[in-house]
Design an enzyme around this catalytic site. Sequence first.
Site: not given
Length: 375
Positions: A76-78, A117
């Site tokens: 996941p991209c944070q 991603n």
Amino acid sequence: MILYKTVDLFAGIGGIRRGFELTGKFKNVLSAEIDKYACQTYAHLYGENPYNDVTTEEFKKKVESTDYDTLLAGFPCQSFSRAGNEEGFKDKTRGTLFFDIADIIERTRPKSFLLENVDNLLSHDKGKTFKIILETLCLELNYKVIGVEIDETGNLIYENSNFMRNSKNFGLPQNRPRVYIMGFDKETFNEKIENLPYVELPRVRGKDPIINSLSDAIERGTSKEFYVAQGYLNTLKKHRDRHKNKGNGFGYMVLNLPGEEKQYSNALLATGGSGKERNLIYDPQPDFYGLMVKGKQTPLNNEGIRHMTPQEWGRLQGFVGYAFLNENKVDSFSFPEGLSNTQKYKQFGNSVTIPVIEEMAQFMIQCLNFLESRH
């Protein structure tokens, strides 16, 4: 036959794992996923419970004690911290899931990795997030990332287009741009890595399309539960008109209206919502018009408009009708009994398009064969 061992992080329902397995050259030895329902589907498909938390020291120790070659992660991209630079990537990425990937790579030095991603990763924080990721992998961890060069002053040279690939070019009619980052360990392969002749990730599928057209992915005569209620359809129309009047292109979309057939679906999204609304289907069944269906507040629409089914989403991701065919071409893909449609949509939307991953895995094999050859 050489079998490379993989560790599958943020595994979801195992799409990346499956893409690698399809090559016949990779075997998965450890997985990590924390979503309860994704774990159920993963266990149903592969016969093993993947429940592990990537962020814990317990799991990292488990990876350290696992003999493996390739790390896989659809992470996941944070948001990344812009904290000080005292500890390099540990400082800049702490608190993000990428930090945990980088930490595991540093501790275990896999021969290779593939990270996946969303396309927004490239533009996130005006490109700073992606730059930190590449600097971490190339400069701090000392990996050769496909599509990245390092100049004499230690600056990275790359184009964003080196990492973006779209599912629609890999045999399935879904417009799904995603970012793929592949790397190889300089410490393992030494100077040979500088002579690696493969410099670009695959851009297209090397074989015939899996599904020739969007209409081939659509099944006819589905049950009434998938048809949109008239009140909901009216709301979607009003919403689109509002945005249209503002000059925006947002709104629902019917993919196969006569004379307006689209070539590709829009991206399937884990949130359901817009992923479903922008992938509506025209499939007239007049017997359903005006029916009241449990869970819907108004009667079904009389325009023949429905949501795609989870089965159709599965086709567009390569799970159904492709990745789980046995030697007799019988499809063995299924979900655990009792899993809700909401979870099915979420799991397919969260997953990867398997044929894209398969192509990446074939490319990785070419690279590893070169790097491990004696000449």
